[in-house]
Design a protein around this motif. Structure first.
Motif, PDB file in Angstrom:
ATOM      1  N   THR A 130      -3.819  -0.640  13.342  1.00  0.00           N
ATOM      2  CA  THR A 130      -3.542  -1.189  14.670  1.00  0.00           C
ATOM      3  C   THR A 130      -2.167  -1.834  14.626  1.00  0.00           C
ATOM      4  O   THR A 130      -1.573  -1.995  13.564  1.00  0.00           O
ATOM      5  CB  THR A 130      -4.582  -2.251  15.062  1.00  0.00           C
ATOM      6  OG1 THR A 130      -4.426  -3.389  14.194  1.00  0.00           O
ATOM      7  CG2 THR A 130      -5.996  -1.705  14.979  1.00  0.00           C
ATOM      8  N   VAL A 131      -1.692  -2.249  15.774  1.00  0.00           N
ATOM      9  CA  VAL A 131      -0.407  -2.937  15.814  1.00  0.00           C
ATOM     10  C   VAL A 131      -0.467  -4.212  14.981  1.00  0.00           C
ATOM     11  O   VAL A 131       0.497  -4.574  14.300  1.00  0.00           O
ATOM     12  CB  VAL A 131       0.060  -3.197  17.267  1.00  0.00           C
ATOM     13  CG1 VAL A 131      -0.826  -4.230  17.956  1.00  0.00           C
ATOM     14  CG2 VAL A 131       1.518  -3.619  17.282  1.00  0.00           C
ATOM     15  N   ASP A 132      -1.620  -4.909  14.975  1.00  0.00           N
ATOM     16  CA  ASP A 132      -1.762  -6.120  14.169  1.00  0.00           C
ATOM     17  C   ASP A 132      -1.725  -5.802  12.676  1.00  0.00           C
ATOM     18  O   ASP A 132      -1.098  -6.521  11.906  1.00  0.00           O
ATOM     19  CB  ASP A 132      -3.060  -6.859  14.525  1.00  0.00           C
ATOM     20  CG  ASP A 132      -3.027  -7.442  15.935  1.00  0.00           C
ATOM     21  OD1 ASP A 132      -1.918  -7.745  16.425  1.00  0.00           O
ATOM     22  OD2 ASP A 132      -4.107  -7.562  16.540  1.00  0.00           O
ATOM     23  N   ASP A 133      -2.394  -4.706  12.275  1.00  0.00           N
ATOM     24  CA  ASP A 133      -2.360  -4.294  10.863  1.00  0.00           C
ATOM     25  C   ASP A 133      -0.924  -4.008  10.429  1.00  0.00           C
ATOM     26  O   ASP A 133      -0.489  -4.407   9.350  1.00  0.00           O
ATOM     27  CB  ASP A 133      -3.193  -3.031  10.634  1.00  0.00           C
ATOM     28  CG  ASP A 133      -4.679  -3.224  10.900  1.00  0.00           C
ATOM     29  OD1 ASP A 133      -5.158  -4.374  10.808  1.00  0.00           O
ATOM     30  OD2 ASP A 133      -5.336  -2.219  11.215  1.00  0.00           O
ATOM     31  N   THR A 134      -0.205  -3.305  11.287  1.00  0.00           N
ATOM     32  CA  THR A 134       1.173  -2.953  10.962  1.00  0.00           C
ATOM     33  C   THR A 134       2.034  -4.207  10.876  1.00  0.00           C
ATOM     34  O   THR A 134       2.842  -4.351   9.954  1.00  0.00           O
ATOM     35  CB  THR A 134       1.733  -1.974  12.003  1.00  0.00           C
ATOM     36  OG1 THR A 134       0.882  -0.823  12.029  1.00  0.00           O
ATOM     37  CG2 THR A 134       3.154  -1.559  11.672  1.00  0.00           C
ATOM     38  N   ARG A 137       1.345  -5.945   7.650  1.00  0.00           N
ATOM     39  CA  ARG A 137       1.932  -5.234   6.518  1.00  0.00           C
ATOM     40  C   ARG A 137       3.435  -5.487   6.445  1.00  0.00           C
ATOM     41  O   ARG A 137       3.985  -5.767   5.386  1.00  0.00           O
ATOM     42  CB  ARG A 137       1.632  -3.733   6.623  1.00  0.00           C
ATOM     43  CG  ARG A 137       2.053  -2.966   5.383  1.00  0.00           C
ATOM     44  CD  ARG A 137       1.673  -1.486   5.433  1.00  0.00           C
ATOM     45  NE  ARG A 137       2.442  -0.789   6.431  1.00  0.00           N
ATOM     46  CZ  ARG A 137       1.935  -0.142   7.481  1.00  0.00           C
ATOM     47  NH1 ARG A 137       0.641  -0.083   7.670  1.00  0.00           N
ATOM     48  NH2 ARG A 137       2.710   0.469   8.340  1.00  0.00           N
ATOM     49  N   VAL A 138       4.114  -5.420   7.576  1.00  0.00           N
ATOM     50  CA  VAL A 138       5.563  -5.654   7.604  1.00  0.00           C
ATOM     51  C   VAL A 138       5.868  -7.101   7.236  1.00  0.00           C
ATOM     52  O   VAL A 138       6.763  -7.370   6.438  1.00  0.00           O
ATOM     53  CB  VAL A 138       6.149  -5.287   8.983  1.00  0.00           C
ATOM     54  CG1 VAL A 138       7.588  -5.756   9.099  1.00  0.00           C
ATOM     55  CG2 VAL A 138       6.044  -3.790   9.210  1.00  0.00           C
ATOM     56  N   THR A 139       5.098  -8.040   7.762  1.00  0.00           N
ATOM     57  CA  THR A 139       5.311  -9.452   7.450  1.00  0.00           C
ATOM     58  C   THR A 139       5.090  -9.697   5.967  1.00  0.00           C
ATOM     59  O   THR A 139       5.859 -10.427   5.327  1.00  0.00           O
ATOM     60  CB  THR A 139       4.361 -10.334   8.290  1.00  0.00           C
ATOM     61  OG1 THR A 139       4.621 -10.077   9.666  1.00  0.00           O
ATOM     62  CG2 THR A 139       4.573 -11.799   7.998  1.00  0.00           C
TER      63      THR A 139
END
Length: 153
Positions: A130-134, A137-139
């Motif tokens: 999801t956008v939150d998962d992504t 991961r980026v953070t």
């Protein structure tokens, strides 16, 4: 077939020939779409770049074996001189039934009726993130390994 003013197959005709060979799983016709000295650049993954028609043949032989129903679809394109920007989708299933899907852009250089170069931006399609998962991961990548801020004294 689309021809240029000098009688050569234009970039879209070459890509259509490539798609036809891909969808028929015709390895020799697919390889023939590429120049012997073909140069592939993969800017997001520079170590994946390569040179040569033989590497194309080997890669696609493995794909045809591993994803026996793979099909390629041209979603959009734009031609500028001898360059064609393509948005492509590859879909099929691995032999074990696991879906295989890649999508993205490939910018092809076409000379003498065959593909001489490509800048390759195809990536596997993520179905679960999801956008939150992504964002997590980026953070994590940005902050991982950094020491925690020390409280002011």
């Amino acid at each position: 077939m689309t021809l240029t003013d000098d009688g050569e197959a234009g970039p879209l005709a070459v890509i259509n020939r490539l798609l036809e060979a891909t969808n028929k799983h015709d390895l020799e016709s697919l390889a023939a779409c590429f120049a012997p000295g073909y140069v592939n650049e993969t800017p997001a993954h520079p170590t994946r770049g390569f040179t040569g028609r033989d590497t194309i043949r080997n890669n696609w032989e493995q794909l045809f074996t591993g994803v026996p129903d793979i099909k390629a679809h041209l979603l959009a394109h734009s031609v500028s001189g001898s360059t064609i920007w393509t948005e492509l989708q590859l879909k099929g299933a691995w032999r074990d039934g696991t879906p295989h899907e890649m999508t993205g852009v490939i910018i092809f250089g076409v000379d003498g009726g065959i593909i001489s170069s490509a800048r390759f931006y195809l990536e596997p399609v993520e179905k679960a993130a999801t956008v939150d998962d992504t964002a997590d991961r980026v953070t994590h990548r940005v902050t991982h390994g950094r020491p925690a801020a020390q409280p002011a004294q």
